[in-house]
Design an enzyme around this catalytic site. Structure first.
Site, PDB file in Angstrom:
ATOM      1  N   LEU A  21       7.044 -13.670  -5.439  1.00  0.00           N
ATOM      2  CA  LEU A  21       8.078 -12.683  -5.132  1.00  0.00           C
ATOM      3  C   LEU A  21       9.312 -12.845  -6.008  1.00  0.00           C
ATOM      4  CD1 LEU A  21       7.937 -12.669  -1.217  1.00  0.00           C
ATOM      5  CD2 LEU A  21       7.107 -10.895  -2.762  1.00  0.00           C
ATOM      6  N   GLY A  22       9.564 -14.060  -6.475  1.00  0.00           N
ATOM      7  CA  GLY A  22      10.745 -14.282  -7.294  1.00  0.00           C
ATOM      8  C   GLY A  22      11.037 -15.753  -7.402  1.00  0.00           C
ATOM      9  N   GLY A  24      14.428 -18.628  -8.015  1.00  0.00           N
ATOM     10  CA  GLY A  24      15.866 -18.841  -8.076  1.00  0.00           C
ATOM     11  C   GLY A  24      16.180 -20.225  -8.603  1.00  0.00           C
ATOM     12  N   GLY A  25      17.418 -20.652  -8.331  1.00  0.00           N
ATOM     13  CA  GLY A  25      17.860 -21.936  -8.867  1.00  0.00           C
ATOM     14  C   GLY A  25      17.217 -23.123  -8.194  1.00  0.00           C
ATOM     15  N   MET A  26      16.725 -22.956  -6.956  1.00  0.00           N
ATOM     16  CA  MET A  26      16.180 -24.095  -6.229  1.00  0.00           C
ATOM     17  C   MET A  26      14.682 -24.003  -5.993  1.00  0.00           C
ATOM     18  SD  MET A  26      19.033 -25.118  -3.358  1.00  0.00           S
ATOM     19  CE  MET A  26      18.901 -23.603  -2.449  1.00  0.00           C
ATOM     20  N   ALA A  27      14.137 -22.770  -5.907  1.00  0.00           N
ATOM     21  CA  ALA A  27      12.746 -22.647  -5.487  1.00  0.00           C
ATOM     22  C   ALA A  27      12.135 -21.367  -6.025  1.00  0.00           C
ATOM     23  CB  ALA A  27      12.654 -22.666  -3.961  1.00  0.00           C
ATOM     24  N   LYS A  44       8.551 -20.859   0.190  1.00  0.00           N
ATOM     25  CA  LYS A  44       9.425 -21.305  -0.888  1.00  0.00           C
ATOM     26  C   LYS A  44       9.036 -22.721  -1.291  1.00  0.00           C
ATOM     27  CE  LYS A  44      13.537 -18.440  -0.578  1.00  0.00           C
ATOM     28  NZ  LYS A  44      15.003 -18.433  -0.788  1.00  0.00           N
ATOM     29  N   ASP A 142      25.973 -21.111   1.016  1.00  0.00           N
ATOM     30  CA  ASP A 142      25.510 -20.326  -0.134  1.00  0.00           C
ATOM     31  C   ASP A 142      25.351 -18.858   0.256  1.00  0.00           C
ATOM     32  OD1 ASP A 142      24.765 -19.851  -2.739  1.00  0.00           O
ATOM     33  OD2 ASP A 142      22.687 -20.476  -2.467  1.00  0.00           O
TER      34      ASP A 142
END
Length: 898
Positions: A21-22, A24-27, A44, A142
């Site tokens: 799905l996408g 990011g910075g962490m997962a 995730k 966050d």
């Protein structure tokens, strides 16, 4: 199909991974199908470099704290774990519901600016989620459009607590990897500067920034680099919203401006307040708020802005250096805290837990003042403020966020009051005792159970229903669980376990510190011969011994085990009844305790109807008195006495200054009642860890005789005026509920159920003619006083009290009933012929300064009905010393190295 997707598919057997799905910075996020529950989920998987820094087990331990968040605008946590094998072995993952829709970021990318009504509604929904989480002690850290999902138009906050879990698990190592937490455009100034302590007001700033972007089309601060954004966050004011969009209402602009204040204390105190301001057309901006920009300050901010590039680099360097460098030891300071005479602590009496400390150590709450109410003193202030509605309170305790105070009043009412104003709310008046409460990060309060019970657990909201949490260990002869303290990780609860001896000769109360697992309630003892355990976030257990010594031992809150040898810290601790102590330690490392040259004493006093008290015998002062009972002629009093707490022994004293006779000798007796002839007393006695009713001659000339034995424990005996009936309260140890039973000795072989329902009943009292029985019951949702015909109690019933009631007593004339309504002693006119009826109700005097009990009468009525025999805690002849140790953890570290 990509190689990475194939690796993820092989890593999970319970889920069918469909697509990415996408990332990011962490997962990286994957759409998957939950085979067991036939539903879509989002998985995730943390990036490899982050997993290496964190330590997977530590990350999972931290994330479990947030798994209990249940709110309609919070995306819950379904599962978490560590990939066991394959190419991704060792990588932590967590599973969430799949929300079909779009993120707020995706909507903003399409529309740039949202309608004002949509922006306010979405911000209000996010604020609702934040307010709930903050009250559970969880900060998001966050908040940004990417973490706001829109499902059928409603906002759902995702990744709650993930940033906190990463921070806690990774600690200072995060900065060394170049990985960052938070997004600069939405980070509060204190978060951008790398402050170690982040409060709920940081989330409010982030929500203000998101709301600003929904209205203006961009965040309040943007820039080409992270350094540039951080510099602007630190040095500039955001452009006024109305300068960019004229139809933004003034109150919305004012609310956003308040949320974006650079100093946390200048923002809203809670997300709930922010939401209220967004929806309140009368809300106005204070003169100190950030927007609109003030012309007088523009030159200063422009000058700062011109140097933004250099300042940004400097700030970033300072932040990273502050995170990475070892913190220098903080200076330890120890001092006695002086209290004004009008704000002094209430004298230590039965069951009074007198003080509490907020988690950040900034606020001290204690019982004090002339009304024995909750006083709160800011550590940077000279005086304390009294909290209205807390008169006659017991056991104050803070919410995890420090914004609310909980307390017990009237012996049974568990209440919460906001420190931002407003009246107290009643959580419950069922099953709650006064020997300790603790508010956990899961949003539940863990409390002493009423009577000889285990701990109970109740949600921290109005009208909640408490449920039993722990179970007494009969193999250890436990008969009470007291003084709970929830561990910060939410996995367990420390408490004091009281046990009786194995034989009559050794039947004295023993104390131990135990810990119970959440949510099962299963417990085990960790320290014997110890009382009043408190957890210190330095990884230590504090407890007090029976010889009044404060001890500290290494303790692992995850395994819930003591991991090292104890050390003695302080001698001469003040010990109250049932093993209470004045002891608190904040998460920030402030230690507060009270020492005393002597234990707090109590005395019997006569109190007139206007509240004037006079000592019965100033030479008869003891550590612990309970349940006074006057002889039929009013010349003698039977009272329970014990140096530490229940059970104890029954003593009989000639009034007023006559001698005292110790009637029982085995230290296992409680609740006494005179027979109508005044020659014998009946009382509850523990044999083999079980309470039955026994009778003994008042002159001590014979051994006690077993009076009543049932399958339930029996307490609070009362004889009818003609001596034909003995009524008492029977408590089922499994449920904790009390019923009123009766038996005619010599006639009945089995007790009769007089008032036995699924609710609690107790404190029965006979009318002088024996035709009526008064009692307390919580069938209405709180304890009230009722009267029923006797013995046909099921044929009619009248409610007497109007604002709650306990400890009912009948006047000797039969024309009045007395009871406590929480803080007062109340008299109600009654008529018993031709049928029962009530008349005028009168508050006689405030009774908060005298010992009370939720279920049993803690006072007696004189034969003339003009005065009352009560128990009053005394101030020690040598005053208590309230000691504060700031930065105590540094001292503890130094001692541990020796």
């Amino acid at each position: 199909m990509t190689e990475r997707l194939e690796q993820v598919q092989r890593a999970f057997t319970a889920y069918t991974v469909e697509r990415e799905l996408g990332s990011g910075g962490m997962a990286t996020v994957y759409l998957a199908h939950d085979k067991k529950h036939d539903r879509k989920v989002a998985i995730k998987v943390l990036h490899a470099e982050l997993a290496a820094v964190l330590g997977a087990e530590r990350f999972l331990q931290e994330i479990r704290v947030t798994a209990n968040l249940q709110h309609p605008h919070i995306l819950g946590l379904i599962d978490s774990g560590i990939i066991a094998e394959g190419e991704l072995q060792g990588r932590p993952y967590y599973v969430m519901p799949y929300v079909k829709g779009e993120s707020l970021r995706q909507r903003l990318d399409k529309e740039q600016q949202l309608p004002v009504s949509d922006a306010v509604r979405i911000a209000t929904e996010i604020a609702s989620a934040l307010d709930y989480a903050h009250r559970q002690g969880v900060i998001h850290r966050d908040i940004k459009p990417e973490n706001i999902l829109l499902h059928d138009g409603s906002a759902i906050v995702a990744d709650f607590g993930i940033a906190l879990a990463v921070t806690q698990a990774g600690g200072a190592r995060m900065t060394q990897t170049g990985l960052s937490l938070g997004t600069p455009s939405y980070m509060s100034p204190e978060q951008a500067m790398g402050e170690r302590t982040i409060t709920a007001r940081s989330d409010i700033y982030s929500l203000g920034a998101v709301t600003y972007e929904m209205l203006a089309g961009e965040p309040p601060f943007t820039g080409p680099t992270v350094q540039a954004v951080v510099a602007r966050v630190m040095t500039e004011e955001p452009r006024p919203l109305t300068a960019q969009r004229r139809n933004v209402p003034p109150h919305v602009e004012a609310a956003v401006a308040r949320a974006l204040e650079k100093i946390p204390a200048d923002r809203f105190a809670s997300a709930h307040e922010f939401a209220d301001a967004l929806n309140n057309p009368s809300f106005a901006l204070s003169s100190t708020s950030a927007m609109p920009a003030r012309h007088g300050d523009s030159g200063r901010f422009k000058a700062l802005f011109y140097g933004a590039a250099g300042v940004a680099v400097l700030f970033l360097a300072i932040a990273i250096w502050g995170w990475m460098r070892p913190a220098p030891p903080k200076a330890v300071s120890r001092y006695r805290l002086a209290l004004d005479s009008t704000e002094s602590m209430a004298p230590g009496g039965a069951y009074w837990g007198r003080l509490a400390l907020s988690s950040d150590g900034s606020r001290l709450a204690y019982l004090g003042g002339p009304l024995a109410q909750v006083l709160v003193r800011q550590r940077n202030q000279l005086h304390a403020a009294a909290i209205p509605g807390t008169e006659g309170a017991n056991t104050p305790f803070f919410s995890p966020d420090g914004q609310h105070i909980g307390f017990v009043s009237g012996g049974t009412h568990l209440r919460i009051v906001s420190l931002n104003g407003g009246p107290p709310i009643t959580v419950t008046d069922s099953l709650i005792g006064v020997a300790g409460d603790s508010w956990g990060p899961d949003g539940f309060i863990y409390a002493d159970g009423l009577g000889s019970l285990s701990l109970v657990r109740v949600e921290a909201k109005a009208g909640a229903v408490p449920k039993l949490f722990t179970t007494l260990d009969t193999a250890r002869r436990e008969y009470d669980h007291l003084w709970p303290d929830v561990l910060p990780n939410g996995k367990g609860v420390l408490f004091t376990a009281l046990s009786s001896g194995k034989t009559a000769a050794t039947n004295r109360t023993t104390y131990a510190i135990a810990v119970a697992e959440i949510p099962s309630g299963k417990h085990h003892v960790i320290v014997n011969d110890a009382m009043y355990g408190r957890y210190a976030t330095s990884g230590h257990l504090l407890y007090v011994t029976t010889n009044r010594t404060l001890m500290v031992a290494p303790f692992d809150q995850n395994s819930m085990k003591v991991t090292g040898e104890p050390m003695a810290l302080v001698e001469g601790m003040r010990i109250g009844a049932a093993g209470s102590a004045d002891l608190a330690v904040s998460e920030a490392g402030t230690l507060v305790y009270v020492t005393s040259a002597e234990a707090g004493k109590q005395e019997l006093v006569w109190v007139t109807r206007d509240g004037k008290a006079e000592s019965v015998d100033r030479d008869w002062q003891e550590d612990y008195f309970r349940h006074p009972a006057l002889s039929p002629n009013g010349r003698r009093v039977a009272v329970e006495k014990n140096p530490v707490g229940p059970p104890g022994d029954i003593w009989i004293k000639q009034l007023d200054k006559g001698p005292a006779l110790r009637l029982t000798l085995d230290g296992s007796n409680i609740y006494s009642a005179w027979k109508p002839d005044g020659q014998s007393l009946t009382f509850s006695r523990s044999t083999s860890g079980f309470y039955d009713l026994w009778t003994k001659r008042a002159d001590g000339s014979a051994q006690p005789v077993l009076q009543v034995h049932t399958k339930w424990e029996s307490f609070e005996p009362h004889w009818s005026p003609d001596g034909k009936w003995l009524i008492f309260v029977a408590i089922d140890p499994a449920s904790g509920f009390g019923d009123i039973l009766g038996i005619r000795p010599g006639t009945d072989t089995v007790p009769v159920r007089l008032v036995a329902t699924k609710y609690d009943e107790g404190a029965p009292a006979f009318s002088p003619d024996g035709r009526w029985m008064a009692y307390a019951s919580n069938e209405s949702g709180r304890f009230e006083i009722y009267v029923a015909p006797f013995p046909n109690t099921g044929t009619a019933k009248w409610v007497v009290s109007t604002n709650g009631g306990t400890e009912v007593q009948w006047s000797h004339s039969g024309r009045e009933l007395f009871y406590r309504d929480g803080g007062n002693l109340v008299a109600v006119e009654v008529k018993a012929t031709p049928t029962f009826s009530t008349g005028r109700s009168t508050v006689l005097f405030p009774a908060g300064g005298f010992t009370s009990d939720a279920f049993a009468q803690e006072y007696a009525v004189a034969p003339n009905d003009q005065r009352f025999l009560m128990i009053r805690p005394l101030r020690p002849s040598k005053p208590d010393e309230l000691v504060v140790v700031d930065n105590w953890f540094e001292e503890l570290k130094a001692k541990s190295r020796k």
